[in-house]
Design a protein around this motif. Structure first.
Motif, PDB file in Angstrom:
ATOM      1  N   VAL A  94       0.868  -1.189   0.042  1.00 44.39           N
ATOM      2  CA  VAL A  94      -0.025  -0.087   0.053  1.00 44.39           C
ATOM      3  C   VAL A  94       0.890   1.154   0.133  1.00 44.39           C
ATOM      4  O   VAL A  94       1.544   1.309   0.964  1.00 44.39           O
ATOM      5  CB  VAL A  94      -0.902   0.005   1.176  1.00 44.39           C
ATOM      6  CG1 VAL A  94      -1.800   1.331   1.261  1.00 44.39           C
ATOM      7  CG2 VAL A  94      -1.909  -1.252   1.231  1.00 44.39           C
ATOM      8  N   PRO A  95       0.883   2.053  -1.219  1.00 48.01           N
ATOM      9  CA  PRO A  95       1.780   3.039  -0.852  1.00 48.01           C
ATOM     10  C   PRO A  95       1.536   4.198  -0.271  1.00 48.01           C
ATOM     11  O   PRO A  95       0.325   4.530   0.466  1.00 48.01           O
ATOM     12  CB  PRO A  95       1.404   3.599  -2.418  1.00 48.01           C
ATOM     13  CG  PRO A  95       0.806   2.577  -3.168  1.00 48.01           C
ATOM     14  CD  PRO A  95       0.257   1.632  -2.548  1.00 48.01           C
ATOM     15  N   PHE A 102       2.222  -1.212   7.801  1.00 48.23           N
ATOM     16  CA  PHE A 102       1.556  -2.250   6.948  1.00 48.23           C
ATOM     17  C   PHE A 102       1.425  -3.488   7.714  1.00 48.23           C
ATOM     18  O   PHE A 102       0.696  -4.435   7.645  1.00 48.23           O
ATOM     19  CB  PHE A 102       2.218  -2.115   5.613  1.00 48.23           C
ATOM     20  CG  PHE A 102       1.726  -3.201   4.551  1.00 48.23           C
ATOM     21  CD1 PHE A 102       1.288  -2.619   3.522  1.00 48.23           C
ATOM     22  CD2 PHE A 102       1.909  -4.604   4.675  1.00 48.23           C
ATOM     23  CE1 PHE A 102       0.636  -3.362   2.543  1.00 48.23           C
ATOM     24  CE2 PHE A 102       1.356  -5.155   3.754  1.00 48.23           C
ATOM     25  CZ  PHE A 102       0.700  -4.758   2.579  1.00 48.23           C
ATOM     26  N   VAL A 103       2.710  -4.068   8.362  1.00 44.69           N
ATOM     27  CA  VAL A 103       2.701  -5.372   8.992  1.00 44.69           C
ATOM     28  C   VAL A 103       1.627  -5.417  10.222  1.00 44.69           C
ATOM     29  O   VAL A 103       0.776  -6.273  10.245  1.00 44.69           O
ATOM     30  CB  VAL A 103       4.193  -5.560   9.701  1.00 44.69           C
ATOM     31  CG1 VAL A 103       4.086  -6.586  10.508  1.00 44.69           C
ATOM     32  CG2 VAL A 103       5.236  -5.503   8.465  1.00 44.69           C
ATOM     33  N   SER A 104       1.367  -3.834  10.827  1.00 51.04           N
ATOM     34  CA  SER A 104       0.267  -3.889  11.831  1.00 51.04           C
ATOM     35  C   SER A 104      -0.885  -4.330  11.091  1.00 51.04           C
ATOM     36  O   SER A 104      -1.988  -4.956  11.669  1.00 51.04           O
ATOM     37  CB  SER A 104       0.483  -2.547  12.448  1.00 51.04           C
ATOM     38  OG  SER A 104      -0.568  -2.483  13.544  1.00 51.04           O
ATOM     39  N   LEU A 105      -1.049  -3.693  10.090  1.00 47.90           N
ATOM     40  CA  LEU A 105      -2.326  -3.868   9.247  1.00 47.90           C
ATOM     41  C   LEU A 105      -2.562  -5.313   8.885  1.00 47.90           C
ATOM     42  O   LEU A 105      -3.742  -5.648   9.245  1.00 47.90           O
ATOM     43  CB  LEU A 105      -2.370  -2.791   7.991  1.00 47.90           C
ATOM     44  CG  LEU A 105      -3.638  -3.103   7.182  1.00 47.90           C
ATOM     45  CD1 LEU A 105      -4.753  -2.673   7.926  1.00 47.90           C
ATOM     46  CD2 LEU A 105      -3.475  -2.402   5.682  1.00 47.90           C
ATOM     47  N   ALA A 106      -1.612  -6.009   8.619  1.00 46.66           N
ATOM     48  CA  ALA A 106      -1.546  -7.376   8.172  1.00 46.66           C
ATOM     49  C   ALA A 106      -2.149  -8.132   9.363  1.00 46.66           C
ATOM     50  O   ALA A 106      -3.011  -9.181   9.553  1.00 46.66           O
ATOM     51  CB  ALA A 106      -0.478  -7.795   7.776  1.00 46.66           C
ATOM     52  N   GLY A 107      -1.625  -7.904  10.714  1.00 50.51           N
ATOM     53  CA  GLY A 107      -2.195  -8.597  11.896  1.00 50.51           C
ATOM     54  C   GLY A 107      -3.556  -8.238  12.094  1.00 50.51           C
ATOM     55  O   GLY A 107      -4.138  -9.151  12.571  1.00 50.51           O
ATOM     56  N   GLU A 108      -4.133  -6.958  11.895  1.00 51.37           N
ATOM     57  CA  GLU A 108      -5.358  -6.683  12.140  1.00 51.37           C
ATOM     58  C   GLU A 108      -6.170  -7.606  11.090  1.00 51.37           C
ATOM     59  O   GLU A 108      -7.484  -7.864  11.640  1.00 51.37           O
ATOM     60  CB  GLU A 108      -5.934  -5.329  12.079  1.00 51.37           C
ATOM     61  CG  GLU A 108      -5.141  -4.383  13.036  1.00 51.37           C
ATOM     62  CD  GLU A 108      -5.452  -2.989  12.816  1.00 51.37           C
ATOM     63  OE1 GLU A 108      -6.675  -2.666  12.860  1.00 51.37           O
ATOM     64  OE2 GLU A 108      -4.652  -2.106  13.174  1.00 51.37           O
ATOM     65  N   ARG A 137       8.762   4.152   4.305  1.00 51.77           N
ATOM     66  CA  ARG A 137       8.053   3.770   3.850  1.00 51.77           C
ATOM     67  C   ARG A 137       8.468   2.356   2.757  1.00 51.77           C
ATOM     68  O   ARG A 137       9.568   2.482   2.396  1.00 51.77           O
ATOM     69  CB  ARG A 137       7.378   4.765   2.579  1.00 51.77           C
ATOM     70  CG  ARG A 137       6.672   5.816   3.397  1.00 51.77           C
ATOM     71  CD  ARG A 137       6.283   6.858   2.178  1.00 51.77           C
ATOM     72  NE  ARG A 137       7.174   7.384   1.738  1.00 51.77           N
ATOM     73  CZ  ARG A 137       7.180   8.487   0.686  1.00 51.77           C
ATOM     74  NH1 ARG A 137       5.934   8.799   0.290  1.00 51.77           N
ATOM     75  NH2 ARG A 137       8.175   8.986   0.162  1.00 51.77           N
ATOM     76  N   VAL A 138       7.532   1.301   2.629  1.00 53.27           N
ATOM     77  CA  VAL A 138       8.074   0.278   2.085  1.00 53.27           C
ATOM     78  C   VAL A 138       8.635   0.354   0.672  1.00 53.27           C
ATOM     79  O   VAL A 138       9.549  -0.141   0.270  1.00 53.27           O
ATOM     80  CB  VAL A 138       6.624  -0.730   1.923  1.00 53.27           C
ATOM     81  CG1 VAL A 138       7.465  -2.275   1.577  1.00 53.27           C
ATOM     82  CG2 VAL A 138       6.718  -1.036   3.468  1.00 53.27           C
ATOM     83  N   GLU A 139       8.105   1.252  -0.231  1.00 52.13           N
ATOM     84  CA  GLU A 139       8.313   1.585  -1.497  1.00 52.13           C
ATOM     85  C   GLU A 139       9.876   2.055  -1.435  1.00 52.13           C
ATOM     86  O   GLU A 139      10.553   1.877  -2.853  1.00 52.13           O
ATOM     87  CB  GLU A 139       7.574   2.283  -2.410  1.00 52.13           C
ATOM     88  CG  GLU A 139       7.188   3.741  -1.691  1.00 52.13           C
ATOM     89  CD  GLU A 139       5.903   3.784  -0.725  1.00 52.13           C
ATOM     90  OE1 GLU A 139       5.338   4.892  -0.875  1.00 52.13           O
ATOM     91  OE2 GLU A 139       5.738   2.843  -0.297  1.00 52.13           O
TER      92      GLU A 139
END
Length: 343
Positions: A94-95, A102-108, A137-139
Motif C-alpha cells: 500500500v503506497p 503495513f505489518v500491523s495492518l496485516a495483523g489486524e 515507507r516500504v516502496e
C-alpha cells in the motif's frame, strides 16, 4: 516468538480438482502433507500457484475435498487464512504506509486487536533485522529488505503454517543465504510448518525434508526427500587431491567405472564411481593405497545419493516418456507417504 501446536498433517487432499472452464488446472487424487518443511516444486505451469490458492481458500475446487490444519477448505477458508501466513511472490504494498504500519495492518486483517498487532509488528521487524527501517515507507526498500518485509507480514499473527512463494526471488547470494537461514530457523527453532514454493532446487535441498512435485497440473510425487531419492549400493562419491589418472586406470582394470568427474577449488577432484558387484568402500581405500606415490590423496569417500535435480528430471521425464508410445507409466509406493504417481 512462540510455536503453536500444529496438527500432524497440515494438508490433506482427496480426489480434488480445479478447473478453469473445461481446462483442468490442478488435480490431486490422494495427497497427505505432514508437519515439517515441504518443498513445492514443478515446471512453469505445473499448478503451484493454483494449489496455493486452493490451500488459502481463494479458489474453490470443482471436485473432491481437502483440509488445511484440519479445517475443511470449502467451509472454513477464513479460519484457515487466520492460521496461515502467506508470503506472495509479487510485491503488493500500500503506497505511503511505513513498514510497521503495513505489518500491523496485516495483523489486524488476521484478527488481532490493533494494540497486539502493533506490538507484534515491532517484534517481527526487529527479528528480521528491519528495526532501523520500520518507519520508512516500504516502496523505498531494497529488494532484500522487501523480501524480509513480506516475510514479516506473513509472520505477524504467529501462524502455524507459512506458505512462501519464491521467497528468494531477486536476491543476491548473500541475501538468499540469509532468507533460507531464516526459513530454516522458523521451522527448526520455532516449530513452524513451511511450504516453500520455488523453482530453485538448491533452496529446497537446503531447507526442506519433504517434497511435493507437480507436473502438468498433477501431483506426480510426494514424500520425504531422502525416501524419494534413489540410493545405489555400488556407487560412491570420492574427493581426491592431485591427479586421479592412476586411480581411474586402476579402477577400470578392477572392473569399476567413473560415472562423473567434477573439478573443485584448488587441486581437488570429485568422482562418482561404480564398483563391481560385491565390492565396497574399503575396496576403494585399498585400491588407492596400493598405488602408492602414483595415487592422488583420498580425502573423503561416502555412498552416492541422487541429487535433487536428478530426482526431478527422473520423475518428470519418466512420467512423460510413456506419451511417446508405451501406455504404462512408472509408479512407486514405499508403504508410507512417499509416492510417485501417474496422472
Amino acid at each position: 516468538m512462540t510455536a503453536n501446536g500444529a496438527s500432524r498433517d497440515i494438508v490433506r487432499l482427496a480426489g480434488l480438482s480445479v478447473h478453469y472452464g473445461s481446462f483442468c488446472a490442478f488435480r490431486a487424487t490422494d495427497l497427505v502433507v505432514p508437519h515439517g518443511a515441504i518443498g513445492l516444486l514443478g515446471p512453469n505451469g505445473a499448478g503451484k500457484s493454483t494449489l496455493i490458492k486452493v490451500l488459502l481458500g481463494l479458489l474453490r475446487p470443482r471436485d473432491g475435498s481437502g483440509t488445511v490444519l484440519g479445517l475443511a477448505i470449502r467451509e472454513h477458508s477464513s479460519e484457515i487464512r487466520a492460521r496461515v501466513g502467506y508470503m506472495a511472490e509479487n510485491d503488493s504494498f500500500v503506497p505511503g504506509l511505513t513498514a510497521v504500519q503495513f505489518v500491523s495492518l496485516a495483523g489486524e486483517l488476521a484478527g488481532m486487536t490493533p494494540r497486539d498487532a502493533l506490538r507484534r509488528a515491532h517484534e517481527v521487524l526487529t527479528y528480521l533485522d528491519l528495526e532501523e527501517a520500520r518507519y520508512r515507507r516500504v516502496e523505498e526498500f531494497s529488494t532484500g529488505m522487501k523480501q524480509r518485509f513480506k516475510l514479516a507480514q506473513a509472520l505477524v499473527h504467529d501462524p502455524e503454517l507459512l506458505i512462501l512463494d519464491e521467497p528468494t526471488n531477486g536476491l543476491d547470494p548473500g541475501g538468499r543465504r540469509t532468507m533460507l537461514d531464516l526459513i530454516r530457523s522458523l521451522h527448526r527453532d520455532f516449530g513452524k510448518s513451511v511450504i516453500l514454493a520455488t523453482h530453485l532446487l538448491e533452496d529446497v535441498d537446503r531447507v526442506c525434508d519433504h517434497l511435493v512435485l507437480l507436473d502438468s497440473g498433477a501431483v506426480v510425487a510426494h514424500g520425504r526427500i531422502d525416501e524419494l531419492r534413489e540410493h545405489w549400493k555400488d556407487r560412491f562419491r570420492l574427493r581426491l587431491d592431485g591427479d586421479p589418472t592412476s586411480f581411474i586406470d586402476a579402477l577400470g582394470g578392477a572392473g569399476g567405472e567413473v560415472i562423473s568427474r567434477e573439478a573443485s577449488p584448488g587441486s581437488h577432484v570429485e568422482l562418482v564411481v561404480r564398483l563391481p558387484e560385491g565390492r565396497r568402500c574399503r575396496d576403494v581405500i585399498e585400491l588407492v593405497a596400493s598405488l602408492g606415490d602414483r595415487a592422488a590423496v583420498l580425502r573423503s569417500i561416502g555412498p552416492d545419493r541422487e541429487r535433487l535435480g536428478d530426482l526431478f528430471r527422473r520423475i518428470v521425464v519418466d512420467r512423460r516418456a510413456p506419451l511417446a508410445g508405451d501406455s504404462t507409466g512408472p509408479s512407486g509406493d514405499d508403504g508410507g507417504r512417499s509416492r510417485v504417481a501417474t496422472a
